[in-house]
Design a protein around this motif. Structure first.
Motif, PDB file in Angstrom:
ATOM      1  N   ASP A  66       1.028  -1.029  -0.035  1.00  0.00           N
ATOM      2  CA  ASP A  66       0.103   0.075  -0.036  1.00  0.00           C
ATOM      3  C   ASP A  66       0.691   1.371  -0.161  1.00  0.00           C
ATOM      4  OD1 ASP A  66       0.948   0.207   2.455  1.00  0.00           O
ATOM      5  OD2 ASP A  66      -0.921   0.030   3.584  1.00  0.00           O
ATOM      6  N   ALA A  67       0.224   2.382  -0.013  1.00  0.00           N
ATOM      7  CA  ALA A  67       0.736   3.721  -0.135  1.00  0.00           C
ATOM      8  C   ALA A  67       1.930   3.828   1.079  1.00  0.00           C
ATOM      9  CB  ALA A  67       0.021   5.002   0.006  1.00  0.00           C
ATOM     10  N   ASP A  68       1.496   3.475   2.228  1.00  0.00           N
ATOM     11  CA  ASP A  68       2.635   3.664   3.241  1.00  0.00           C
ATOM     12  C   ASP A  68       3.656   2.763   2.974  1.00  0.00           C
ATOM     13  OD1 ASP A  68       3.635   4.333   5.811  1.00  0.00           O
ATOM     14  OD2 ASP A  68       2.665   2.612   6.789  1.00  0.00           O
ATOM     15  N   THR A 169       3.560   6.140  11.054  1.00  0.00           N
ATOM     16  CA  THR A 169       3.643   5.362   9.722  1.00  0.00           C
ATOM     17  C   THR A 169       4.821   4.662   9.578  1.00  0.00           C
ATOM     18  OG1 THR A 169       3.722   7.102   8.484  1.00  0.00           O
ATOM     19  CG2 THR A 169       1.331   6.478   8.920  1.00  0.00           C
ATOM     20  N   SER A 170       5.008   3.823   8.531  1.00  0.00           N
ATOM     21  CA  SER A 170       6.092   3.196   8.329  1.00  0.00           C
ATOM     22  C   SER A 170       7.038   4.141   7.437  1.00  0.00           C
ATOM     23  CB  SER A 170       6.100   1.895   7.664  1.00  0.00           C
ATOM     24  OG  SER A 170       5.470   0.937   8.431  1.00  0.00           O
ATOM     25  N   GLY A 196       2.603   8.332   2.356  1.00  0.00           N
ATOM     26  CA  GLY A 196       2.325   7.203   3.241  1.00  0.00           C
ATOM     27  C   GLY A 196       1.577   7.565   4.340  1.00  0.00           C
ATOM     28  N   THR A 197       1.568   8.532   5.146  1.00  0.00           N
ATOM     29  CA  THR A 197       0.937   8.608   6.361  1.00  0.00           C
ATOM     30  C   THR A 197      -0.607   9.015   5.974  1.00  0.00           C
ATOM     31  OG1 THR A 197       3.181   9.525   7.335  1.00  0.00           O
ATOM     32  CG2 THR A 197       0.981  10.255   8.338  1.00  0.00           C
ATOM     33  N   HIS A 198      -0.670   9.777   5.199  1.00  0.00           N
ATOM     34  CA  HIS A 198      -2.150  10.001   4.523  1.00  0.00           C
ATOM     35  C   HIS A 198      -2.965   8.599   3.933  1.00  0.00           C
ATOM     36  CE1 HIS A 198      -2.224  14.751   4.180  1.00  0.00           C
ATOM     37  NE2 HIS A 198      -1.270  14.358   4.966  1.00  0.00           N
ATOM     38  N   GLY A 199      -2.074   7.722   3.784  1.00  0.00           N
ATOM     39  CA  GLY A 199      -2.447   6.588   3.098  1.00  0.00           C
ATOM     40  C   GLY A 199      -3.078   5.672   4.297  1.00  0.00           C
TER      41      GLY A 199
END
Ligand SMILES: [Mn+2]
Length: 339
Positions: A66-68, A169-170, A196-199
């Protein structure tokens, strides 16, 4: 405290030397010590990354789909390249649909690449065998999923943001680990940390302490473009073809969100998913006799069940209702996937 380590000078000679981090810098803007992860784990991760870049040997990055996860992988890859590791020595492993990194088939595929250094990003953690069956390899796990201190692959090193709260987030953790390692990382990778964080934490996420101030990044790229990028990067993993490499390639080649917004493969993936959601979302839910559970059934090779569950959960208004479930019979052969 010196925040940046010039790539030409390499790591300090002392293994315990502190390279500085946003959590401990002079500005005091970005949280407290041991957030988003233990300072000693973050320092050890920096040494691992520097060792890897210096070793100039086969390196494997295994990011989540995923995005993150992908943003975390892209930040790490750019950091390694900035530190002098040739891109030709870096391979990416993306797990198959419905699989996890501990599956024997994934372990075999990763071992075939004979990596000396392995990075496992955003995959969740559990007590398990070494990441790959290669005695000499070194593995670093970067994650933020809940895990006890001993719930990691054996023979691995880890840095986790699973506590203390708030959980980062990662992608953000990777960014904060990498940022002091090279002066260009801020410029190249800050937008990826936001993406990534918004993901994971939502497109309306408020960047308040201890989270770093990302106001500059949001202003420069705009929240709208960053959020649009999240939905585009998350689209390939939901398509029938499960074409995650499309997202990885797009993200690692992009200089900013604008490149993603015009990426034809990403746009096609999102259009396919949207059409499939539209096709499957109109079947009305069935309710349990007490009205507490609603079930939405569908049959789609695409991963539309989480989207449809969320949509209906926002739409259904009943005082009795406690659970909204989407059940997809078409996602994995012989199984029903619930969301
Ligand atoms: Mn994540």
């Amino acid at each position: 405290m010196k925040r940046l380590v010039s790539p030409s000078t390499g790591p300090p000679s002392s293994k315990r030397a502190r390279m500085g981090s946003p959590a401990s810098d002079d500005s005091g803007k970005t949280g407290t010590a041991d957030w988003p992860a233990k300072e000693e784990e973050m320092e050890a991760a920096r040494h691992f990354i520097l060792d890897c870049a210096t070793a100039k040997t086969e390196t494997l990055i295994a990011p989540d789909k995923d995005a993150d996860g992908l943003a975390s992988g892209s930040i790490l890859q750019q950091t390694l390249v900035l530190l002098g590791l040739p891109l030709s020595l870096i391979t990416t492993h993306l797990v198959q649909r419905g699989n996890n990194i501990h599956d024997p088939s994934e372990r075999t595929a990763m071992a075939e690449l004979s990596p000396s250094y392995v990075f496992v990003l955003d995959q969740g953690s559990r007590r398990s065998l070494p990441v790959v069956d290669i005695p000499s390899h070194r593995a670093l796990i970067i994650d933020h999923h809940q895990a006890a201190e001993d719930e990691f692959s054996s023979a691995s090193q880890h840095v986790t943001a699973c506590n203390p709260p708030p959980v980062a987030t990662s992608a953000l953790l990777t960014y904060l680990i990498c940022r002091p390692l090279h002066p260009a990382i801020d410029e190249q990778c800050a937008w990826l940390a936001v993406l990534g964080t918004h993901g994971d934490l939502g497109t309306n996420f408020k960047w308040q302490p201890p989270f770093p101030d990302m106001g500059e990044v949001l202003k420069r790229y705009t929240r709208k473009k960053l959020n649009d990028s999240v939905s585009l990067i998350n689209a390939p993993q939901r398509t029938a073809a499960y074409n995650v490499p499309v997202a990885w390639d797009a993200l690692t080649q992009a200089i900013g969100p604008a490149d993603l917004l015009i990426n034809k493969a990403l746009l096609a993936a999102r259009a396919e998913v949207n059409a499939e959601v539209e096709r499957c979302t109109h079947v009305p839910p069935k309710f349990s006799s007490d009205g507490r559970v609603a079930v939405l059934r569908m049959k789609s090779k695409a991963q539309v069940h989480p989207v449809i569950a969320t949509r209906w959960a926002e739409h259904l208004k009943s005082a009795k209702l406690e659970v909204v479930m989407a059940a997809n019979e078409g996602y994995l052969e012989g199984k029903v996937n619930f969301s």
